[in-house]
Design a protein around this motif. Sequence first.
Motif, short mmCIF file in Angstrom:
data_model
loop_
_atom_site.label_atom_id
_atom_site.label_comp_id
_atom_site.label_asym_id
_atom_site.label_seq_id
_atom_site.Cartn_x
_atom_site.Cartn_y
_atom_site.Cartn_z
N MET A 97 0.83 -1.20 0.00
CA MET A 97 0.00 0.00 0.00
C MET A 97 0.87 1.26 0.00
O MET A 97 0.56 2.24 -0.67
CB MET A 97 -0.91 -0.01 1.23
CG MET A 97 -1.81 1.22 1.33
SD MET A 97 -2.89 1.45 -0.10
CE MET A 97 -4.05 0.10 0.19
N ARG A 98 1.97 1.23 0.77
CA ARG A 98 2.84 2.40 0.83
C ARG A 98 3.44 2.71 -0.54
O ARG A 98 3.52 3.87 -0.94
CB ARG A 98 3.95 2.16 1.86
CG ARG A 98 4.91 3.34 2.00
CD ARG A 98 5.96 3.05 3.05
NE ARG A 98 6.92 4.13 3.18
CZ ARG A 98 7.96 4.12 3.98
NH1 ARG A 98 8.19 3.06 4.76
NH2 ARG A 98 8.79 5.14 4.02
N ARG A 99 3.85 1.66 -1.25
CA ARG A 99 4.42 1.88 -2.58
C ARG A 99 3.38 2.46 -3.52
O ARG A 99 3.68 3.36 -4.33
CB ARG A 99 4.94 0.55 -3.14
CG ARG A 99 6.18 0.03 -2.43
CD ARG A 99 6.59 -1.32 -2.97
NE ARG A 99 7.82 -1.81 -2.36
CZ ARG A 99 8.34 -3.00 -2.58
NH1 ARG A 99 7.73 -3.85 -3.41
NH2 ARG A 99 9.47 -3.36 -2.00
N LEU A 100 2.15 1.96 -3.45
CA LEU A 100 1.09 2.47 -4.30
C LEU A 100 0.83 3.96 -4.03
O LEU A 100 0.72 4.76 -4.97
CB LEU A 100 -0.19 1.66 -4.08
CG LEU A 100 -1.42 2.12 -4.87
CD1 LEU A 100 -1.17 2.03 -6.37
CD2 LEU A 100 -2.64 1.29 -4.47
N LEU A 101 0.74 4.33 -2.75
CA LEU A 101 0.50 5.72 -2.40
C LEU A 101 1.65 6.62 -2.86
O LEU A 101 1.43 7.73 -3.36
CB LEU A 101 0.28 5.85 -0.90
CG LEU A 101 -1.02 5.26 -0.35
CD1 LEU A 101 -1.06 5.34 1.16
CD2 LEU A 101 -2.24 5.96 -0.95
N THR A 102 2.88 6.14 -2.66
CA THR A 102 4.04 6.92 -3.10
C THR A 102 4.00 7.13 -4.61
O THR A 102 4.19 8.25 -5.11
CB THR A 102 5.34 6.21 -2.71
OG1 THR A 102 5.41 6.08 -1.29
CG2 THR A 102 6.56 6.99 -3.20
N GLY A 103 3.73 6.05 -5.34
CA GLY A 103 3.68 6.14 -6.79
C GLY A 103 2.59 7.09 -7.27
O GLY A 103 2.81 7.88 -8.21
N LEU A 104 1.42 7.04 -6.64
CA LEU A 104 0.32 7.92 -7.03
C LEU A 104 0.65 9.39 -6.73
O LEU A 104 0.37 10.27 -7.53
CB LEU A 104 -0.97 7.50 -6.33
CG LEU A 104 -1.57 6.17 -6.79
CD1 LEU A 104 -2.79 5.82 -5.93
CD2 LEU A 104 -1.96 6.23 -8.26
N CYS A 105 1.24 9.63 -5.56
CA CYS A 105 1.61 11.01 -5.20
C CYS A 105 2.64 11.59 -6.16
O CYS A 105 2.51 12.73 -6.63
CB CYS A 105 2.15 11.05 -3.77
SG CYS A 105 0.90 10.83 -2.49
N VAL A 106 3.67 10.80 -6.48
CA VAL A 106 4.70 11.26 -7.41
C VAL A 106 4.10 11.50 -8.79
O VAL A 106 4.39 12.51 -9.45
CB VAL A 106 5.86 10.25 -7.48
CG1 VAL A 106 6.85 10.66 -8.57
CG2 VAL A 106 6.58 10.17 -6.14
N THR A 107 3.24 10.59 -9.24
CA THR A 107 2.60 10.74 -10.54
C THR A 107 1.78 12.02 -10.62
O THR A 107 1.86 12.78 -11.60
CB THR A 107 1.69 9.53 -10.84
OG1 THR A 107 2.48 8.33 -10.85
CG2 THR A 107 1.01 9.68 -12.19
N LEU A 108 1.00 12.29 -9.60
CA LEU A 108 0.16 13.49 -9.60
C LEU A 108 1.00 14.77 -9.60
O LEU A 108 0.69 15.73 -10.31
CB LEU A 108 -0.77 13.47 -8.38
CG LEU A 108 -1.90 12.44 -8.42
CD1 LEU A 108 -2.65 12.40 -7.10
CD2 LEU A 108 -2.87 12.76 -9.57
N LEU A 109 2.09 14.77 -8.83
CA LEU A 109 2.94 15.96 -8.79
C LEU A 109 3.69 16.16 -10.11
O LEU A 109 3.83 17.30 -10.58
CB LEU A 109 3.93 15.85 -7.64
CG LEU A 109 3.32 16.00 -6.24
CD1 LEU A 109 4.36 15.67 -5.16
CD2 LEU A 109 2.76 17.41 -6.04
#
Length: 310
Positions: free
Chosen positions: A1-13
């Motif tokens: 879950m942490r990797r998914l959230l990190t990936g989504l945050c980086v993608t959005l930014l």
Amino acid sequence: MRRLLTGLCVTLLLLLNTLVLIGPLLLIALGKFALPGRAAKAACSRGVMWVAETWAELNKLIFAALLPTEWDIRGGAELRQDTSYLVISNHQSWVDIPALVQAFNRKTPYFKFFLKQQLIWVPFLGLAFWALDYPFMKRHSKALLAKHPELAGQDLEITKRACEKFRDLPVTVVNYLEGTRFTPTKHAEQGSPYRYLLKPKAGGVAFVLAALGEQLDAVLDVTLVYPGTRIPGFWALISGQVPRVVVDIRTHALDPALYQGDYQNDPAFRRQMQDWVTQLWREKDERIARLREELRGEAAPLGEAQRMGE
């Protein structure tokens, strides 16, 4: 879950950074066509480069804030922004491009990549590539080339035309001599004589040197190495799964003999270029082997410590 959230945050930014800056970049790029005079067009080109460098620098800040990746950059201490360079690098992954940005952005002039023609259709980025005067190369299958051999020299003509545009301002031209990303399947199909590299192609770099030789300050021989046995993809990077990237930079003075010949029509000069490329690739393959051994040696004590703590 942490990797998914990190990936989504980086993608959005990353997407937000692109959306904010794509407008100014395209507006300035249109000035290259609408404004009269070479001075105005050159000013627009510099403006486009400045926006692109700002975009890249903000991406670096996003990576630094959210990702654990260590960018282990070795060499390149004497780089300048007021001259031109040819970067020759091995190519393994989309992660290679952020690695080059980490090593060179605002230390050398902004990059010019030779891209596959299909990338012009990528939303937002395709327009940015067009605005930045990136040359788009047409890849043809062996079957098509067999039917239409006249297409074989098309990429070389595109290379020559693109390099003419690069003469007006300092530039960093990136050339992937392998022509495609390394995979074990491609390596086996080629019967490559190198352990970690595909066979290099000398034609493209020969035309870059012929067009820009006197303008280039040096050749930057870049070797990229990732820890572990698997080459990471872009998602692995932005989700925080790439602990370290080694970017080894060797600066070579440019021998005038490498751009004072006719690659197409002079067999002796063609052999000279091919020998030069072959020697570079032999040294790069050995360098990758040493760097991989170094990374394995550093990882071993950590693995032992983890086992002792279990």
